[in-house]
Structure formats: C-alpha cells, structure tokens
Design a protein around this motif. Structure first.
Motif, PDB file in Angstrom:
ATOM      1  N   MET A   1       0.826  -1.205   0.000  1.00 29.45           N
ATOM      2  CA  MET A   1       0.000   0.000   0.000  1.00 29.45           C
ATOM      3  C   MET A   1       0.865   1.262   0.000  1.00 29.45           C
ATOM      4  SD  MET A   1      -3.079  -1.112   2.602  1.00 29.45           S
ATOM      5  CE  MET A   1      -4.213   0.162   2.129  1.00 29.45           C
ATOM      6  N   PHE A   2       1.933   1.248   0.784  1.00 29.49           N
ATOM      7  CA  PHE A   2       2.757   2.452   0.903  1.00 29.49           C
ATOM      8  C   PHE A   2       3.659   2.656  -0.310  1.00 29.49           C
ATOM      9  CE2 PHE A   2       6.579   4.749   2.249  1.00 29.49           C
ATOM     10  CZ  PHE A   2       5.993   5.916   2.730  1.00 29.49           C
ATOM     11  N   TRP A   3       4.289   1.599  -0.821  1.00 33.49           N
ATOM     12  CA  TRP A   3       5.295   1.742  -1.865  1.00 33.49           C
ATOM     13  C   TRP A   3       4.726   1.707  -3.279  1.00 33.49           C
ATOM     14  CZ3 TRP A   3       9.704   3.756  -0.605  1.00 33.49           C
ATOM     15  CH2 TRP A   3      10.172   3.614   0.708  1.00 33.49           C
ATOM     16  N   SER A   4       3.456   1.432  -3.424  1.00 31.72           N
ATOM     17  CA  SER A   4       2.828   1.445  -4.754  1.00 31.72           C
ATOM     18  C   SER A   4       2.360   2.850  -5.113  1.00 31.72           C
ATOM     19  CB  SER A   4       1.647   0.475  -4.797  1.00 31.72           C
ATOM     20  OG  SER A   4       0.688   0.851  -3.818  1.00 31.72           O
ATOM     21  N   ASP A   5       2.104   3.052  -6.405  1.00 31.44           N
ATOM     22  CA  ASP A   5       1.614   4.344  -6.903  1.00 31.44           C
ATOM     23  C   ASP A   5       0.129   4.307  -7.223  1.00 31.44           C
ATOM     24  OD1 ASP A   5       4.270   5.465  -6.960  1.00 31.44           O
ATOM     25  OD2 ASP A   5       4.652   4.237  -8.737  1.00 31.44           O
ATOM     26  N   MET A   6      -0.418   3.114  -7.391  1.00 25.95           N
ATOM     27  CA  MET A   6      -1.850   2.949  -7.638  1.00 25.95           C
ATOM     28  C   MET A   6      -2.259   1.535  -7.256  1.00 25.95           C
ATOM     29  SD  MET A   6      -2.469   2.288 -11.721  1.00 25.95           S
ATOM     30  CE  MET A   6      -4.014   1.430 -11.399  1.00 25.95           C
ATOM     31  N   TYR A   7      -3.563   1.303  -7.305  1.00 25.95           N
ATOM     32  CA  TYR A   7      -4.110   0.015  -6.877  1.00 25.95           C
ATOM     33  C   TYR A   7      -5.042  -0.526  -7.950  1.00 25.95           C
ATOM     34  CZ  TYR A   7      -7.017  -3.238  -4.130  1.00 25.95           C
ATOM     35  OH  TYR A   7      -7.695  -4.331  -3.669  1.00 25.95           O
ATOM     36  N   TYR A   8      -4.962  -1.851  -8.139  1.00 22.40           N
ATOM     37  CA  TYR A   8      -5.859  -2.519  -9.081  1.00 22.40           C
ATOM     38  C   TYR A   8      -6.422  -3.749  -8.370  1.00 22.40           C
ATOM     39  CZ  TYR A   8      -7.355  -4.834 -13.436  1.00 22.40           C
ATOM     40  OH  TYR A   8      -8.085  -5.437 -14.445  1.00 22.40           O
ATOM     41  N   GLY A   9      -7.767  -3.800  -8.206  1.00 22.16           N
ATOM     42  CA  GLY A   9      -8.360  -4.932  -7.504  1.00 22.16           C
ATOM     43  C   GLY A   9      -9.869  -4.867  -7.495  1.00 22.16           C
ATOM     44  N   TYR A  10     -10.477  -5.897  -6.953  1.00 25.57           N
ATOM     45  CA  TYR A  10     -11.930  -6.046  -6.965  1.00 25.57           C
ATOM     46  C   TYR A  10     -12.555  -5.176  -5.885  1.00 25.57           C
ATOM     47  CZ  TYR A  10     -16.253  -8.708  -7.852  1.00 25.57           C
ATOM     48  OH  TYR A  10     -17.510  -9.095  -8.208  1.00 25.57           O
ATOM     49  N   LYS A  11     -13.722  -4.632  -6.180  1.00 29.36           N
ATOM     50  CA  LYS A  11     -14.359  -3.660  -5.284  1.00 29.36           C
ATOM     51  C   LYS A  11     -14.818  -4.253  -3.957  1.00 29.36           C
ATOM     52  CE  LYS A  11     -18.969  -4.120  -7.379  1.00 29.36           C
ATOM     53  NZ  LYS A  11     -20.050  -3.396  -8.093  1.00 29.36           N
ATOM     54  N   THR A  12     -15.049  -5.564  -3.893  1.00 24.92           N
ATOM     55  CA  THR A  12     -15.527  -6.167  -2.643  1.00 24.92           C
ATOM     56  C   THR A  12     -14.421  -6.370  -1.618  1.00 24.92           C
ATOM     57  OG1 THR A  12     -15.234  -8.425  -3.434  1.00 24.92           O
ATOM     58  CG2 THR A  12     -17.380  -7.380  -3.855  1.00 24.92           C
ATOM     59  N   SER A  13     -13.179  -6.210  -2.031  1.00 27.46           N
ATOM     60  CA  SER A  13     -12.062  -6.456  -1.127  1.00 27.46           C
ATOM     61  C   SER A  13     -11.922  -5.339  -0.107  1.00 27.46           C
ATOM     62  CB  SER A  13     -10.756  -6.579  -1.925  1.00 27.46           C
ATOM     63  OG  SER A  13      -9.644  -6.602  -1.058  1.00 27.46           O
ATOM     64  N   SER A  14     -11.633  -5.715   1.129  1.00 30.71           N
ATOM     65  CA  SER A  14     -11.411  -4.692   2.144  1.00 30.71           C
ATOM     66  C   SER A  14     -10.132  -3.912   1.851  1.00 30.71           C
ATOM     67  CB  SER A  14     -11.335  -5.324   3.536  1.00 30.71           C
ATOM     68  OG  SER A  14     -10.309  -6.277   3.614  1.00 30.71           O
ATOM     69  N   MET A  15      -9.182  -4.542   1.157  1.00 35.58           N
ATOM     70  CA  MET A  15      -7.961  -3.812   0.786  1.00 35.58           C
ATOM     71  C   MET A  15      -8.282  -2.692  -0.197  1.00 35.58           C
ATOM     72  SD  MET A  15      -4.312  -5.252  -0.631  1.00 35.58           S
ATOM     73  CE  MET A  15      -2.908  -4.142  -0.804  1.00 35.58           C
ATOM     74  N   THR A  16      -9.236  -2.946  -1.094  1.00 30.61           N
ATOM     75  CA  THR A  16      -9.676  -1.902  -2.021  1.00 30.61           C
ATOM     76  C   THR A  16     -10.219  -0.713  -1.242  1.00 30.61           C
ATOM     77  OG1 THR A  16     -10.298  -3.613  -3.634  1.00 30.61           O
ATOM     78  CG2 THR A  16     -11.153  -1.390  -4.013  1.00 30.61           C
ATOM     79  N   GLU A  17     -11.054  -1.012  -0.264  1.00 29.26           N
ATOM     80  CA  GLU A  17     -11.643   0.041   0.546  1.00 29.26           C
ATOM     81  C   GLU A  17     -10.580   0.783   1.351  1.00 29.26           C
ATOM     82  OE1 GLU A  17     -14.980   2.237   2.077  1.00 29.26           O
ATOM     83  OE2 GLU A  17     -14.686   0.956   0.331  1.00 29.26           O
ATOM     84  N   LEU A  18      -9.641   0.047   1.922  1.00 27.59           N
ATOM     85  CA  LEU A  18      -8.604   0.663   2.742  1.00 27.59           C
ATOM     86  C   LEU A  18      -7.650   1.517   1.911  1.00 27.59           C
ATOM     87  CD1 LEU A  18      -7.789  -2.289   5.138  1.00 27.59           C
ATOM     88  CD2 LEU A  18      -8.737  -0.085   5.797  1.00 27.59           C
ATOM     89  N   TYR A  19      -7.394   1.088   0.686  1.00 25.33           N
ATOM     90  CA  TYR A  19      -6.445   1.829  -0.163  1.00 25.33           C
ATOM     91  C   TYR A  19      -6.949   3.245  -0.444  1.00 25.33           C
ATOM     92  CZ  TYR A  19      -2.592   2.209  -3.503  1.00 25.33           C
ATOM     93  OH  TYR A  19      -1.420   2.578  -4.153  1.00 25.33           O
ATOM     94  N   LYS A  20      -8.259   3.446  -0.380  1.00 26.00           N
ATOM     95  CA  LYS A  20      -8.822   4.778  -0.609  1.00 26.00           C
ATOM     96  C   LYS A  20      -8.227   5.799   0.348  1.00 26.00           C
ATOM     97  CE  LYS A  20     -13.294   2.949  -2.181  1.00 26.00           C
ATOM     98  NZ  LYS A  20     -14.744   2.833  -1.874  1.00 26.00           N
ATOM     99  N   TYR A  21      -7.847   5.328   1.547  1.00 29.79           N
ATOM    100  CA  TYR A  21      -7.348   6.252   2.568  1.00 29.79           C
ATOM    101  C   TYR A  21      -5.885   6.635   2.345  1.00 29.79           C
ATOM    102  CZ  TYR A  21     -11.746   5.270   4.827  1.00 29.79           C
ATOM    103  OH  TYR A  21     -13.090   5.153   5.093  1.00 29.79           O
ATOM    104  N   THR A  22      -5.240   6.061   1.316  1.00 29.74           N
ATOM    105  CA  THR A  22      -3.915   6.534   0.918  1.00 29.74           C
ATOM    106  C   THR A  22      -4.040   7.778   0.054  1.00 29.74           C
ATOM    107  OG1 THR A  22      -3.819   5.267  -1.162  1.00 29.74           O
ATOM    108  CG2 THR A  22      -3.091   4.138   0.851  1.00 29.74           C
ATOM    109  N   GLY A  23      -5.231   7.997  -0.516  1.00 28.67           N
ATOM    110  CA  GLY A  23      -5.445   9.126  -1.415  1.00 28.67           C
ATOM    111  C   GLY A  23      -4.929   8.872  -2.825  1.00 28.67           C
ATOM    112  N   LYS A  24      -4.358   7.682  -3.053  1.00 30.30           N
ATOM    113  CA  LYS A  24      -3.852   7.342  -4.392  1.00 30.30           C
ATOM    114  C   LYS A  24      -4.963   6.707  -5.229  1.00 30.30           C
ATOM    115  CE  LYS A  24      -0.276   5.265  -2.353  1.00 30.30           C
ATOM    116  NZ  LYS A  24       1.026   4.618  -2.057  1.00 30.30           N
TER     117      LYS A  24
END
Length: 487
Positions: free
Chosen positions: A384-407
C-alpha cells in the motif's frame, strides 16, 4: 489493581461498616460482639494485604482502622467513602487481544496501542492457534503465528496463558467464524461462546473493512455471542440489524430477540485498519530488501490484489493471466506488486481443486519473470505504501482501505477480458479530480498507467486526517465497564 480485587476490597469495607452498625444493636450480647469483631478483624486483614497499593491507600486504611477502634461510625463512613473511591479509581482492567493471523493484526493494533498506554489497562496480546483445513474440511495443519507479529508487539504463548484462571475483563477478537469457517478454523477453546465464559466483555472487531452497499451481511457467530461488534459505518450497523431474520433462522431464535440483541451489540466506532493506513511511513514500513532496485520512481508501481471473491465469481484465471501479461509487455513504464489473497492456495485446494494446477503454473511463471514482485508479506501495508496505484476487486477490504492513501484505485471487473476502453485523457483527469476511484470498463489498466506515469502528484495521493478509531473503541468499552461497575 484488578477489578475483581477492587470489588473484593470494597466489599470488605462495606462488611466492616455493616458490622459496626450491628455492634450498636448487640452491645450486651457477648457472643454477637465477638462474632462482629471477628468479621471486622478478618476484613481488615484482607485490606492490609494490599498496603503496597500506595501511600494514600495506607493513609486511608490507617484512618479507617482508628475510626473502627474508637467506634466512630459516622467518621468511619466518611473515611470509607474516600477509601472506596480511591480503590475504584485505582482499578486496572485486564485487556487481552486474541488475534489469529498476523496479517490481520491491523484490525486490532490501534486499539492495543491505546490500551497499552492507558493507565486503566493492562494489555496483553495472545495470538491464538488455528488449523488449516483440507478439502474435506478436516484439520490438516496446526498453526500459531506468534513469531510473525511485529517486533514491537510483545506476545504471549497461548499454550502458557491460563485464560480460565486469569479471567480478563475484556477480550478482543477478529475471527468471528468459530466452527463455521471452511478454510481455516481456530481452536475450539477460542470459539466466541467459550471465550465469553471467561471475560466480562467480549468485543469482536472485523478483520476486513466494510464497503458500504457492497459488503455481505452474512451471519458470523461472534456477532451474536460477543458483547459488542465494532463496525466502521452506519451502513454496516443498519444492514446487519436488518439481517436479523436471517440470523434468527440460523440460531433457531425469535427474530425480535436477535434484533434487539443486534441493536445493542452493533456500534459504529470506525476502523483500526484505517488508523494503520493513515499512519504508514518509511519508518514503519521500510521497503522490503527484495523490492529494492525494482520498485522505482520512474515506473508506475501497481499493487495488484487478487481476491478470493473474484476467482469465485469468474471461476477462471483468465483475467489474472491477462493482467500479468500487460505488466510483462509494458515493463518499461509499469511494474506490478502482485498480492494474491494469503489463503488463495488453501481455498482453491478446499473449494476449487480444478484450478490448483493452473494457479501453480501462473505463480511459477511469475516468480521466474522480472516484471514484478510477489508480495507474500503478512502485512499488506508495504504494498500500500510503496505502490503508486491500486488494481483490484471492489468487494475487497484492501480496495476500501487503499482509498485512505489518497492514491488512485482502478476497480477490476473479474469476468471482463480483452475489452477496449473508450475514455479520453481529459475525461479521466476530470474524474480523478472528483474521486480517486474509477472502474472497468469505463477505464482500463493501460489508461490509468499512462496518465500516472509522469504525474508525481497523482502517485503521492492526497492524505487524510481522521479521528483515531482505536482511541474511540478503547474509551467506549472502558466507559461501558465503568457504567456497569457503578450500578
């Protein structure tokens, strides 16, 4: 001092006062006088055993004893009030955290951090044993992950922790399934209804981040047996309460009984997982050694989260193959940090055995390639910290959490392959000004990579400042404990 010790001492004070009042009624009865004096003596002896509780405790105890010896009932009552208040104020609640997977510790960590610093708490972390199940759902491997927890978290061996005698005031758990999980299962002594026997408050904090309007309200037994279930949104509370008829059917109870229970147990106090995401920095998530020289600023580093949900929906690995092929063919501008769900292999073996060989083939090809790194870290936070963007399914909690990185997040459509996006760069930029979340098929992975590759502002993201959920949860539960103590 522990709460049960404090209650015992307060009872001693009250018994002494009652004895003194009784003494005035039986002054001429030598038998009763001797009995009353013995009660006073025995209770005073118990109070004496805690003289190490501090100078003020000793002072009030000595004063209380003098009032007793001089038969000054009114004076003893006044001193007793001060004494009991001191005892109550010195109560320390034993708070035990019982996580089972190290990778899910972030769901409890911020609560533990607050409790660990709270003078009213004695916080202990006891990672509990669980079993990996085979395809017949029988225990195949016994596991305890205590060695995988962060070094700054002191852990206790669950085989050495005497739960039954320690009887903590509060227990926090993040596994709600008890005997119903199909892939892993905690040891039976840690089922929620068993834990509830040995504590005053059992608190369940989900190890996934709720997604409003998307997450499932499916029944999890700890939601019913725990005293409180911490949710991270009003939508979660509302929808789970509305699911009471379904829960009642499973439990074999009346709907009204279950609904009333859910209304008391479900509380929106935020998410410790969000606390963790907001706190990420180079200091607490240093780049893993095997990523150095690979995860570099000149490329777009994409964390690709492959979830169980999307594999169950598609029933193939076609989308995964297509996605990894994109990174292989575009390695100059894009680099993938691939994070398959930690239980992917076990889940396929148990529930989709026909896909195991294909998954192994994909994995072998990937680890032998040079266009990405496999993220098998227990914690998702490095990616989450070292990536520049996220690609994943909307039902994943990681998808939801990544929103709080602002990326930027691109939501994957698992069944959609070989599609062509018709979006323009201008439209995409305008949309990203409004939200950092876009979806397929409106936009493709290639679209997003192309727009981020030269834009450091989009890579860095916009960071948020939110109230700490760990603080809210710890305070809420302690307030409930204090309110009940005062009754």
């Amino acid at each position: 001092m522990r709460k049960r010790t404090a209650k015992k001492l307060v009872k001693c004070v009250d018994d002494i006062l009652s004895s003194m009042e009784m003494l005035t009624k039986f002054k001429g009865n030598s038998y009763m006088v001797s009995k009353v004096k013995k009660v006073c003596s025995d209770n005073t002896a118990v109070l004496e055993t805690k003289k190490d509780a501090g100078q003020r405790y000793s002072e009030l105890l000595d004063e209380f004893k003098k009032k007793i010896e001089s038969s000054d009932i009114e004076g003893a009552k006044k001193t007793a009030d001060d004494f009991k208040n001191l005892i109550s104020d010195s109560v320390v609640y034993k708070v035990v955290f019982m996580p089972y997977k190290a990778s899910m510790w972030d769901s409890l960590e911020s609560v533990w951090m607050v409790a660990d610093k709270d003078k009213c708490c004695e916080a202990v972390v006891v990672p509990i044993t669980y079993y990996e199940l085979d395809s017949n759902r029988n225990p195949a491997k016994r596991v305890n992950e205590r060695e995988e927890f962060p070094e700054y978290v002191p852990v206790v061996n669950d085989e050495e922790y005497d739960l039954e005698n320690d009887r903590p005031d509060i227990i926090y758990i993040h596994n709600p399934y008890d005997n119903t999980n199909l892939v892993t299962r905690v040891d039976s002594r840690y089922y929620s209804w068993n834990l509830k026997k040995y504590c005053e408050k059992l608190v369940y904090v989900p190890y996934y981040k709720w997604v409003d309007g998307v997450s499932s309200t499916s029944f999890k037994s700890a939601m019913y047996y725990a005293d409180y279930t911490v949710q991270s949104s009003d939508d979660a509370v509302k929808r789970c309460i509305e699911a009471s008829p379904e829960y009642a059917t499973i439990l074999g109870l009346e709907t009204i009984v279950v609904r009333r229970s859910m209304e008391k147990k479900l509380i929106n106090l935020g998410s410790p997982e969000v606390d963790k995401v907001i706190s990420l920095s180079k200091d607490n998530v240093p780049m893993p050694d095997d990523w150095k020289g690979k995860v570099i600023k000149s490329r777009v580093n994409v964390v690709y989260n492959t979830t169980l949900d999307e594999i169950f929906e598609s029933r193939t690995f076609d989308k995964v193959r297509e996605t990894l092929a994109f990174f292989k063919e575009n390695s100059e501008k894009a680099f993938v940090i691939w994070r398959p769900h930690p239980l992917m292999k076990q889940t396929l073996t148990s529930m989709l055995p026909n896909l195991v060989n294909e998954y192994n083939e994909i994995m072998n090809e990937f680890v032998n390639g040079d266009y990405g790194v496999l993220d098998a870290n227990p914690s998702m936070h490095y990616a989450m910290f070292w990536s520049d963007m996220y690609y994943g399914y909307k039902t994943s909690s990681m998808t939801e959490l990544y929103k709080y990185t602002g990326k930027i997040i691109l939501e994957d459509a698992p069944k959609l392959t070989k599609f062509v996006s018709k979006c323009s760069t201008e439209n995409l930029l305008n949309e990203l000004k409004e939200s950092n979340v876009v979806s397929e098929p409106d936009y493709s992975l290639e679209n997003i990579v192309d727009i981020i590759v030269g834009n450091d502002e989009l890579k860095d993201g916009k960071h948020l400042n939110l109230e700490n959920s760990g603080f809210k949860i710890n305070n809420y539960i302690l307030e409930k404990m204090c309110q009940e103590d005062e009754k």
